[in-house]
Design an enzyme around this catalytic site. Structure first.
Site: not given
Ligand code: ZN
Length: 201
Positions: A40, A42, A44, A96, A99
């Protein structure tokens, strides 16, 4: 923030690159990653950091909610380069917890492009809806289930791509793994162990 990034690069050169000059000199000549990562976008979810890997370990593709779309030229070209030229042995699809893409699949989203993109994961929501109602799952439990189901669905999409199908017809590589990264504690759960699976599974 931009200044911080550039300062961080100076530190990287001093504390990582220069002390490992031989490693990075060899890497500068040729990359030989054996893992292709589909994760992803993202901020993090940093694949090299979470796995304690050095640059050069993984060929990487990231998008909203780690989706494999059959009509996505971006992922197709990455897969082709990875599998045909780099001879990638293992592909990891990693979802994750917490999300935003998964929450948007669950709750619906107004933005047009994001909504269309997330349609590709709608099959995972159907499964999660059914299981959540059967088991009376909480919202958090359901979102985790949806995340796991999405990883499994994207593995199915990946295995259905002609490139991967043709590769598997010739042997067992690339092995395909499904993981879940927990942003709250940094650990990885193995959802699908590609080492144990046959490519046709
Ligand atoms: Zn995500």
């Amino acid at each position: 923030m931009i200044d911080q990034l550039l300062k961080g690069n100076t530190q990287f050169v001093a504390t990582e690159f220069q002390p490992n000059a031989a490693y990075y000199e060899a890497l500068a000549l040729k990359q030989t990653p054996t893992v292709l990562w589909i994760g992803c976008s993202d901020s993090r979810v940093s694949e090299h950091q979470m796995t304690g890997s050095k640059p050069g370990t993984m060929f990487v593709h990231r998008n909203v909610a780690n989706i494999v779309a059959f009509n996505d030229v971006n992922i197709s070209s990455i897969l082709e380069y990875g599998v045909v030229h780099l001879k990638i042995e293992d592909i990891v699809i990693c979802g994750h917890t917490r999300c935003g893409g998964i929450a948007a699949i669950e709750d619906g989203v107004r933005e047009n492009y994001i909504a269309d993109w997330l349609c590709i994961a709608s099959g995972a929501k159907e499964v999660a809806d059914r299981v959540a109602s059967e088991r009376g799952l909480s919202r958090e439990e359901k979102l985790e289930l949806l995340t796991a189901e999405n990883v499994k669905l994207q593995i199915k999409h990946l295995k259905n791509l002609a490139l991967i199908k043709n590769q598997h017809a010739k042997g067992t590589l690339p092995r395909i793994h499904g993981w879940l990264y927990r942003v709250e504690n940094g650990t990885i759960d193995v959802l699908v162990d590609g080492r144990a699976e046959s490519p046709q599974a």
